[in-house]
Design a protein around this motif. Structure first.
Motif, PDB file in Angstrom:
ATOM      1  N   TYR A 181       0.860  -1.177   0.000  1.00 33.43           N
ATOM      2  CA  TYR A 181       0.000   0.000   0.000  1.00 33.43           C
ATOM      3  C   TYR A 181       0.897   1.228   0.000  1.00 33.43           C
ATOM      4  CZ  TYR A 181      -2.511   3.905   2.109  1.00 33.43           C
ATOM      5  OH  TYR A 181      -3.025   5.151   2.365  1.00 33.43           O
ATOM      6  N   PHE A 221       0.314  12.487   1.187  1.00 33.44           N
ATOM      7  CA  PHE A 221       0.205  12.231   2.623  1.00 33.44           C
ATOM      8  C   PHE A 221       0.954  10.947   2.954  1.00 33.44           C
ATOM      9  CE2 PHE A 221      -3.479  10.549   0.428  1.00 33.44           C
ATOM     10  CZ  PHE A 221      -3.702   9.301   0.987  1.00 33.44           C
ATOM     11  N   LEU A 222       1.214  10.747   4.243  1.00 37.73           N
ATOM     12  CA  LEU A 222       2.020   9.600   4.661  1.00 37.73           C
ATOM     13  C   LEU A 222       1.126   8.390   4.944  1.00 37.73           C
ATOM     14  CD1 LEU A 222       4.527  11.378   7.097  1.00 37.73           C
ATOM     15  CD2 LEU A 222       4.617  11.158   4.623  1.00 37.73           C
ATOM     16  N   PRO A 223       1.701   7.200   4.842  1.00 40.49           N
ATOM     17  CA  PRO A 223       0.872   6.028   5.153  1.00 40.49           C
ATOM     18  C   PRO A 223       0.588   5.942   6.648  1.00 40.49           C
ATOM     19  CG  PRO A 223       3.124   5.358   4.679  1.00 40.49           C
ATOM     20  CD  PRO A 223       3.067   6.834   4.459  1.00 40.49           C
ATOM     21  N   GLY A 224      -0.588   5.423   6.988  1.00 45.94           N
ATOM     22  CA  GLY A 224      -0.928   5.251   8.395  1.00 45.94           C
ATOM     23  C   GLY A 224      -0.382   3.949   8.939  1.00 45.94           C
ATOM     24  N   GLU A 257       8.060  18.859   4.493  1.00 50.17           N
ATOM     25  CA  GLU A 257       7.955  19.245   5.903  1.00 50.17           C
ATOM     26  C   GLU A 257       7.410  18.082   6.737  1.00 50.17           C
ATOM     27  OE1 GLU A 257       5.538  22.684   6.505  1.00 50.17           O
ATOM     28  OE2 GLU A 257       6.025  22.816   8.620  1.00 50.17           O
ATOM     29  N   LYS A 258       6.417  17.394   6.173  1.00 46.47           N
ATOM     30  CA  LYS A 258       5.846  16.231   6.871  1.00 46.47           C
ATOM     31  C   LYS A 258       6.922  15.169   7.078  1.00 46.47           C
ATOM     32  CE  LYS A 258       1.330  16.596   4.931  1.00 46.47           C
ATOM     33  NZ  LYS A 258       0.539  16.218   3.788  1.00 46.47           N
TER      34      LYS A 258
END
Lengths: 345, 110
Positions: A203, A209-212, A262-263
């Motif tokens: 996945y 966005f980052l993976p959860g 930045e994330k």
């Protein structure tokens, strides 16, 4: 998004130099400095365990996030001559696993021969299969049987369990074909309990966005794929998209580059940095050159060693090297970390 | 400052400890525990948070929990259904008071 690679479009970001320029111009603390603060610089390597070979950039898909910039228009593929050099290197390397990637590795005309030869060396083989190749042409329909015959561990990308999100990243109709291919793999035993045939899914987020949490997503994928399609698999690996090639182009085009970096920087985790996969892996390009990882390969950052081609492979020399790092490396050290096998902590 | 809300302020949430560190610590510890996997999964809690964010109409929370639910593997249909839950409860809360209005109306009517 064009169905052509950045390379075919003559896009400036098809050049590794331009990608590095974009990455280095960020105002964030340099990755090497961050490593240094954690006592990890220079990033030394551990005994070699995994031989990752990119057998070519040719692919039947043109995924929006592809760090290889692979596609049907890419003609760079590994020759049998280089494969022979790889076999000799694998034999003397002591690595226990050979990880085959691409492009779609199965499109290399010598793919099956190469797998058979690696098999004879008694190494564990991983194939990073994009799934749709299995149903792309009749000549590939027997791939599940071929994989089974050589007890190959199949690792396949499936960004989501619905068509909208999968197709938005990987192309129109990819989800339906992927489901068809997963059923074919299940039919020969892949992903089934106690079959010994491993089918893992990958996945990666369809966006900036980052993976959860990996285990939470695995639970969700297992539930949905079983309920909706009667499909089974073993593990779900969450992989962070690295700002390289087409994903970098997407970040730039969508004005998400700065916030994404930045994330990544804010999520830097020293424990993940200590366990990055480049420390026990060597990455071989289609032309035989050696890299610390597949991302460095695409950025044309060869290993920092006098031994930089598979033709003169020398494990002990290579184990003395330090890993070449850059701002893109923040992608592997964010949160729980990211590798070709998912999280690292 | 041109607006009351500044997206950059979301990143400074932790700075509330500057004026009162003890209560801030208690709050953030509690906050962290609330969102862990429990009887509800972290994913379910994140969707609830998204719905509540729309109810309290907090732009910071909407920003944070849109991203958080995406990271937890939710898709656009799931996010929008959560918003509809918020809308249904808010709308329902107004409408159910219609009964009170009707009671009063009937009390005052011949």
């Amino acid at each position: 998004m064009s169905l052509k690679s950045l390379h075919a479009q003559n896009h400036s970001l098809s050049l590794s130099k331009e990608q590095l320029h974009v990455l280095e111009k960020t105002s964030y603390v340099s990755f090497s400095k961050k490593l240094n603060e954690s006592g990890l610089f220079p990033l030394t390597v551990k005994p070699l365990e995994i031989f990752q070979i990119n057998v070519g950039k040719m692919c039947n898909q043109v995924c929006k996030h592809c760090h290889v910039d692979a596609g049907p228009d890419r003609k760079e593929i590994m020759t049998r001559e280089i494969m022979l050099q790889c076999l000799s290197a694998i034999e003397k390397s002591g690595a226990h696993t050979v990880d085959l990637t691409g492009g779609a590795p199965e499109m290399n005309p010598d793919f099956r021969w190469f797998v058979e030869e690696i098999s004879k060396l008694g190494k564990k083989i991983i194939v990073r299969c994009n799934l749709t190749i299995i149903v792309a042409n009749k000549k590939y329909n027997d791939l599940p049987e071929f994989f089974k015959q050589h007890k190959i561990e199949v690792v396949s990308s499936l960004p989501y369990f619905t068509s909208a999100k999968t197709d938005s990243q990987r192309g129109e109709g990819v989800f339906e074909k992927s489901i068809q291919a997963l059923k074919m793999l299940n039919d020969v035993g892949y992903g089934k309990q106690d079959s010994g045939l491993i089918l893992d899914l990958v996945y990666n987020p369809a966006g900036a966005f980052l993976p959860g949490d990996q285990s939470g997503l695995e639970r969700e994928f297992k539930n949905k794929l079983k309920t909706n399609f009667d499909i089974e698999f073993n593990n779900l690996f969450t992989i962070t998209n690295l700002p390289v090639s087409r994903f970098l182009e997407y970040l730039e085009r969508s004005s998400n580059f700065e916030s994404y970096m930045e994330k990544l920087v804010n999520a830097f985790n020293p424990s993940a940095a200590a366990n990055v996969m480049c420390r026990n892996t060597i990455s071989v390009g289609w032309d035989g050159y050696l890299y610390d990882c597949d991302f460095n390969q695409m950025l044309e950052l060869k290993v920092a060693s006098p031994i930089n081609h598979v033709n003169n492979f020398d494990t002990s020399m290579l184990e003395k090297r330090a890993v070449i790092t850059g701002q893109h490396c923040y992608g592997c050290t964010a949160g729980s970390g990211s590798s070709c096998g998912g999280t690292v902590i | 400052m041109k607006t009351y809300y500044n997206p950059e302020d979301l990143k400074k949430f932790g700075n509330i400890s500057e004026f009162e560190p003890n209560l801030a610590k208690k709050f953030f510890d509690y906050y962290g525990d609330v969102f862990k996997d429990g009887a509800l999964t972290a994913r379910e809690k994140s969707l609830i948070a998204l719905a509540v964010a729309h109810t309290v109409q907090c732009p910071y929370c909407i920003d944070a929990y849109t991203q958080d639910t995406m990271e937890k593997g939710c898709d656009e249909a799931q996010l929008m259904e959560a918003v509809h839950v918020a809308a249904a409860i808010r709308g329902g809360a107004s409408l159910v008071h219609g009964v009170q209005m009707m009671n009063k109306y009937k009390d005052l009517s011949m």
